[in-house]
Design a protein around this motif. Structure first.
Motif, PDB file in Angstrom:
ATOM      1  N   LEU A   1       0.818  -1.035   0.391  1.00 50.90           N
ATOM      2  CA  LEU A   1      -0.157  -0.037  -0.587  1.00 50.90           C
ATOM      3  C   LEU A   1       1.071   0.862  -0.282  1.00 50.90           C
ATOM      4  CD1 LEU A   1      -2.930   1.515   0.278  1.00 50.90           C
ATOM      5  CD2 LEU A   1      -2.447   1.058   2.506  1.00 50.90           C
ATOM      6  N   GLU A   2       2.144   1.341   0.401  1.00 46.73           N
ATOM      7  CA  GLU A   2       2.879   1.586   1.028  1.00 46.73           C
ATOM      8  C   GLU A   2       3.420   2.211  -0.499  1.00 46.73           C
ATOM      9  OE1 GLU A   2       5.934   1.478   4.489  1.00 46.73           O
ATOM     10  OE2 GLU A   2       4.508   2.128   5.397  1.00 46.73           O
ATOM     11  N   ASN A   3       4.025   1.686  -0.958  1.00 46.51           N
ATOM     12  CA  ASN A   3       4.636   1.764  -2.330  1.00 46.51           C
ATOM     13  C   ASN A   3       3.449   2.077  -3.166  1.00 46.51           C
ATOM     14  OD1 ASN A   3       7.035   1.013  -2.017  1.00 46.51           O
ATOM     15  ND2 ASN A   3       6.249  -1.191  -2.144  1.00 46.51           N
ATOM     16  N   TRP A   4       2.338   1.750  -3.747  1.00 43.77           N
ATOM     17  CA  TRP A   4       0.461   2.495  -4.272  1.00 43.77           C
ATOM     18  C   TRP A   4       0.946   3.480  -3.808  1.00 43.77           C
ATOM     19  CZ3 TRP A   4      -3.817   3.223  -3.690  1.00 43.77           C
ATOM     20  CH2 TRP A   4      -5.072   3.242  -5.059  1.00 43.77           C
ATOM     21  N   LEU A   5       0.987   4.038  -3.040  1.00 44.83           N
ATOM     22  CA  LEU A   5       0.830   5.611  -2.269  1.00 44.83           C
ATOM     23  C   LEU A   5       2.105   6.443  -2.596  1.00 44.83           C
ATOM     24  CD1 LEU A   5      -0.710   5.266   0.743  1.00 44.83           C
ATOM     25  CD2 LEU A   5      -2.389   5.920  -0.975  1.00 44.83           C
ATOM     26  N   LEU A   6       2.892   6.053  -3.136  1.00 42.93           N
ATOM     27  CA  LEU A   6       4.001   7.001  -3.659  1.00 42.93           C
ATOM     28  C   LEU A   6       3.801   7.432  -5.392  1.00 42.93           C
ATOM     29  CD1 LEU A   6       7.170   4.594  -2.716  1.00 42.93           C
ATOM     30  CD2 LEU A   6       6.583   6.977  -1.809  1.00 42.93           C
ATOM     31  N   ARG A   7       2.552   6.630  -5.825  1.00 36.72           N
ATOM     32  CA  ARG A   7       2.222   8.084  -7.123  1.00 36.72           C
ATOM     33  C   ARG A   7       2.039   8.025  -7.038  1.00 36.72           C
ATOM     34  NH1 ARG A   7       0.227   1.984 -10.126  1.00 36.72           N
ATOM     35  NH2 ARG A   7       1.881   0.728 -10.921  1.00 36.72           N
ATOM     36  N   PHE A   8       0.808   8.634  -5.767  1.00 37.64           N
ATOM     37  CA  PHE A   8       0.153  10.154  -5.437  1.00 37.64           C
ATOM     38  C   PHE A   8       0.710  11.443  -5.261  1.00 37.64           C
ATOM     39  CE2 PHE A   8      -2.798   6.234  -5.180  1.00 37.64           C
ATOM     40  CZ  PHE A   8      -3.307   6.553  -6.803  1.00 37.64           C
ATOM     41  N   LYS A   9       1.831  10.711  -4.076  1.00 38.96           N
ATOM     42  CA  LYS A   9       2.805  11.685  -3.299  1.00 38.96           C
ATOM     43  C   LYS A   9       3.712  12.144  -4.019  1.00 38.96           C
ATOM     44  CE  LYS A   9       4.712  11.613   0.996  1.00 38.96           C
ATOM     45  NZ  LYS A   9       4.842  10.560   2.484  1.00 38.96           N
ATOM     46  N   ASP A  10       4.384  11.394  -5.255  1.00 35.41           N
ATOM     47  CA  ASP A  10       5.456  12.138  -6.360  1.00 35.41           C
ATOM     48  C   ASP A  10       4.602  12.575  -7.685  1.00 35.41           C
ATOM     49  OD1 ASP A  10       7.476  11.859  -8.112  1.00 35.41           O
ATOM     50  OD2 ASP A  10       8.520  10.563  -7.467  1.00 35.41           O
ATOM     51  N   ASP A  11       5.750  14.177  -6.923  1.00 33.16           N
ATOM     52  CA  ASP A  11       4.396  14.750  -8.426  1.00 33.16           C
ATOM     53  C   ASP A  11       5.281  14.370 -10.103  1.00 33.16           C
ATOM     54  OD1 ASP A  11       2.954  16.782  -6.436  1.00 33.16           O
ATOM     55  OD2 ASP A  11       4.481  17.921  -6.729  1.00 33.16           O
ATOM     56  N   GLU A  12       6.161  14.677 -10.138  1.00 35.07           N
ATOM     57  CA  GLU A  12       6.627  13.566 -11.578  1.00 35.07           C
ATOM     58  C   GLU A  12       6.251  12.494 -11.759  1.00 35.07           C
ATOM     59  OE1 GLU A  12      10.941  12.536 -12.810  1.00 35.07           O
ATOM     60  OE2 GLU A  12      10.848  13.800 -11.402  1.00 35.07           O
ATOM     61  N   LEU A  13       5.832  11.436 -10.363  1.00 33.97           N
ATOM     62  CA  LEU A  13       5.189  10.018 -11.204  1.00 33.97           C
ATOM     63  C   LEU A  13       3.806  10.472 -11.886  1.00 33.97           C
ATOM     64  CD1 LEU A  13       5.678   7.337 -11.476  1.00 33.97           C
ATOM     65  CD2 LEU A  13       5.524   7.044  -8.861  1.00 33.97           C
TER      66      LEU A  13
END
Length: 159
Positions: free
Chosen positions: A84-96
């Motif tokens: 879940l944490e890895n999936w949420l990085l998609r939303f947290k990282d502006d570039e991603l």
């Protein structure tokens, strides 16, 4: 509701071919399986991170590439807090976030980052304490912690 959403609400959702998403997801995930992080070969699947059985979300950001074996093992389970944490990085990282939006436009695929995040938050947030979450391999599960799940989403909103 627009006509398509009303029809889906009344008559159900259909699974769609995700072949069009393979190239952009391979690039975004650096040719690695989302779950085990090993290199993807030719035997991979597109997995709905939030399982289709929980909510039929075909948005690009809900898709992850996984080895076919990893995908078969995960099946319809919710993934552990680690995933879940890895999936949420998609939303947290502006570039991603921008990569997903531009990739979706380039292949004319649906993308609603805020909606997908809300769906994930609602589904994980409604889990009972100690629900089993898929961690990896065939029968590797961990008990959920509402505190850990809440912490995952709060770290996203703290940005």
């Amino acid at each position: 509701l627009d006509d398509a959403r009303l029809e889906a609400h009344l008559f159900g959702f259909d699974r769609i071919s995700t072949k069009k998403t393979h190239g952009v997801l391979q690039e975004i995930q650096s040719q690695r399986c989302f779950f085990c992080h090993n290199k993807l070969g030719k035997d991979f699947d597109v997995d709905h991170f939030i399982p289709w059985t929980r909510y039929p979300n075909n948005c690009l950001e809900n898709f992850v590439l996984a080895h076919s074996k990893c995908n078969r093992n995960k099946r319809h389970y919710l993934a552990s807090e680690e995933h879940l944490e890895n999936w949420l990085l998609r939303f947290k990282d502006d570039e991603l976030w921008n990569d997903f939006e531009s990739a979706a436009r380039s292949i004319t695929w649906e993308s609603h980052m805020a909606n997908s995040l809300g769906i994930g938050r609602a589904i994980y947030g409604s889990l009972p304490e100690n629900a089993l979450l898929w961690k990896g391999h065939k029968d590797q599960f961990v008990e959920s912690s509402s505190y850990a799940i809440q912490r995952c989403f709060e770290s996203w909103f703290a940005v």
